[in-house]
Scaffold this motif. Sequence first.
Motif, mmCIF file in Angstrom:
data_model
loop_
_atom_site.group_PDB
_atom_site.id
_atom_site.type_symbol
_atom_site.label_atom_id
_atom_site.label_comp_id
_atom_site.label_asym_id
_atom_site.label_seq_id
_atom_site.Cartn_x
_atom_site.Cartn_y
_atom_site.Cartn_z
ATOM 1 N N GLN A 1 0.854 -1.187 0.000
ATOM 2 C CA GLN A 1 0.000 0.000 0.000
ATOM 3 C C GLN A 1 0.888 1.235 0.000
ATOM 4 O O GLN A 1 1.886 1.299 0.716
ATOM 5 N N ALA A 2 0.518 2.227 -0.800
ATOM 6 C CA ALA A 2 1.335 3.426 -0.921
ATOM 7 C C ALA A 2 0.453 4.622 -1.247
ATOM 8 O O ALA A 2 -0.689 4.482 -1.694
ATOM 9 N N VAL A 3 1.027 5.796 -1.002
ATOM 10 C CA VAL A 3 0.357 7.056 -1.330
ATOM 11 C C VAL A 3 1.276 7.835 -2.248
ATOM 12 O O VAL A 3 2.449 8.065 -1.922
ATOM 13 N N GLY A 4 0.759 8.228 -3.411
ATOM 14 C CA GLY A 4 1.531 9.018 -4.365
ATOM 15 C C GLY A 4 1.117 10.472 -4.301
ATOM 16 O O GLY A 4 -0.067 10.790 -4.183
ATOM 17 N N ASP A 5 2.097 11.383 -4.371
ATOM 18 C CA ASP A 5 1.766 12.803 -4.349
ATOM 19 C C ASP A 5 1.850 13.392 -5.758
ATOM 20 O O ASP A 5 2.108 12.692 -6.736
ATOM 21 N N ASP A 6 1.666 14.695 -5.843
ATOM 22 C CA ASP A 6 1.621 15.361 -7.147
ATOM 23 C C ASP A 6 2.974 15.351 -7.856
ATOM 24 O O ASP A 6 3.030 15.522 -9.074
ATOM 25 N N THR A 7 4.047 15.175 -7.104
ATOM 26 C CA THR A 7 5.380 15.189 -7.711
ATOM 27 C C THR A 7 5.782 13.823 -8.257
ATOM 28 O O THR A 7 6.849 13.676 -8.835
ATOM 29 N N GLY A 8 4.943 12.810 -8.059
ATOM 30 C CA GLY A 8 5.275 11.479 -8.534
ATOM 31 C C GLY A 8 6.090 10.664 -7.543
ATOM 32 O O GLY A 8 6.624 9.608 -7.890
ATOM 33 N N THR B 1 -0.817 4.292 4.090
ATOM 34 C CA THR B 1 -2.124 4.747 3.629
ATOM 35 C C THR B 1 -2.354 6.152 4.156
ATOM 36 O O THR B 1 -1.629 6.628 5.046
ATOM 37 N N ILE B 2 -3.360 6.809 3.623
ATOM 38 C CA ILE B 2 -3.686 8.150 4.115
ATOM 39 C C ILE B 2 -4.013 8.090 5.605
ATOM 40 O O ILE B 2 -3.593 8.949 6.388
ATOM 41 N N THR B 3 -4.720 7.046 6.010
ATOM 42 C CA THR B 3 -5.052 6.894 7.436
ATOM 43 C C THR B 3 -3.801 6.703 8.276
ATOM 44 O O THR B 3 -3.665 7.300 9.352
ATOM 45 N N SER B 4 -2.868 5.882 7.788
ATOM 46 C CA SER B 4 -1.653 5.616 8.573
ATOM 47 C C SER B 4 -0.802 6.874 8.732
ATOM 48 O O SER B 4 -0.170 7.071 9.770
ATOM 49 N N PHE B 5 -0.800 7.748 7.722
ATOM 50 C CA PHE B 5 -0.031 8.986 7.842
ATOM 51 C C PHE B 5 -0.655 9.917 8.876
ATOM 52 O O PHE B 5 0.058 10.584 9.635
ATOM 53 N N TYR B 6 -1.989 9.952 8.912
ATOM 54 C CA TYR B 6 -2.643 10.769 9.937
ATOM 55 C C TYR B 6 -2.402 10.199 11.334
ATOM 56 O O TYR B 6 -2.215 10.950 12.304
ATOM 57 N N VAL B 7 -2.412 8.871 11.447
ATOM 58 C CA VAL B 7 -2.127 8.252 12.750
ATOM 59 C C VAL B 7 -0.694 8.582 13.180
ATOM 60 O O VAL B 7 -0.428 8.837 14.361
ATOM 61 N N GLU B 8 0.235 8.584 12.220
ATOM 62 C CA GLU B 8 1.628 8.940 12.533
ATOM 63 C C GLU B 8 1.709 10.376 13.033
ATOM 64 O O GLU B 8 2.447 10.679 13.973
ATOM 65 N N ALA B 9 0.926 11.267 12.422
ATOM 66 C CA ALA B 9 0.903 12.656 12.873
ATOM 67 C C ALA B 9 0.374 12.760 14.299
ATOM 68 O O ALA B 9 0.942 13.465 15.143
ATOM 69 N N VAL B 10 -0.708 12.034 14.589
ATOM 70 C CA VAL B 10 -1.291 12.061 15.933
ATOM 71 C C VAL B 10 -0.296 11.507 16.953
ATOM 72 O O VAL B 10 -0.185 12.009 18.076
ATOM 73 N N LYS B 11 0.470 10.490 16.545
ATOM 74 C CA LYS B 11 1.475 9.926 17.457
ATOM 75 C C LYS B 11 2.513 10.976 17.834
ATOM 76 O O LYS B 11 2.881 11.118 19.012
ATOM 77 N N VAL B 12 2.983 11.729 16.847
ATOM 78 C CA VAL B 12 3.958 12.788 17.127
ATOM 79 C C VAL B 12 3.340 13.853 18.011
ATOM 80 O O VAL B 12 3.987 14.381 18.925
ATOM 81 N N TRP B 13 2.070 14.185 17.780
ATOM 82 C CA TRP B 13 1.407 15.180 18.624
ATOM 83 C C TRP B 13 1.249 14.683 20.059
ATOM 84 O O TRP B 13 1.302 15.474 21.006
ATOM 85 N N PHE B 14 1.059 13.384 20.246
ATOM 86 C CA PHE B 14 1.005 12.845 21.601
ATOM 87 C C PHE B 14 2.364 12.976 22.293
ATOM 88 O O PHE B 14 2.431 13.230 23.504
ATOM 89 N N VAL B 15 3.442 12.788 21.539
ATOM 90 C CA VAL B 15 4.774 13.008 22.117
ATOM 91 C C VAL B 15 4.926 14.471 22.523
ATOM 92 O O VAL B 15 5.516 14.793 23.559
#
Length: 198
Positions: A118-125, A131-145
């Motif tokens: 599973q992968a997410v591609g951006d506009d730059t290729g 996944t989009i969900t996993s990236f948001y979860v990663e962000a929330v994890k950093v915010w918890f730190v």
Amino acid sequence: MKTDASGGRNLKKAAGTGGPRPGFAAAERGAGSRVGSGVLGILALLFGLILVGVGYAEGPRKVSGGTQGTITVERCGKDVIGDDVECSGTFRSDDGRLRSDVEDFEPGEDADRGDKFQAVGDDTGYFRRGTITSFYVEAVKVWFVAVTMFGVALLPLSAAFRRSGRPMRRGTFITGLSLLFGGLLGCGVCALVNAVLI
């Protein structure tokens, strides 16, 4: 008798004027301790604020305009440095609207031909595993730190700014510990969820 009286007066005078005063030394130690606590608290607070920005970069910024899909590996090999695996293959979006050739994809592990990630591609290729969900979860994890660091900062800052000799307020102490342990607990839950998602 006169000599004894004179000697007594001299001893009292010497005792009254000579040597460091215990109260003054204690005050100096207290001021130094408060300054040290203040510096420690400010550093922890600044680190927490930096983590807020890092969380934004790891989550919302990464998936901004991103397309979620699956990469099918065709071949893999070591990169130029030789410490990471780079693969090439084909990316297909989950909605079936996009198909793209992938040259430099890092799955984070060795892969064989035909493996899917599973992968997410951006506009730059550029394609990132997850996944989009996993990236948001990663962000929330950093915010918890970051929340953890705010809890760490609250305790020394309170020690730095309260009056000398006065105990820490119970509410401040409970709030600091709640932020500290709540942040650590949330970080652990996010790490567990992300391990399931990817």
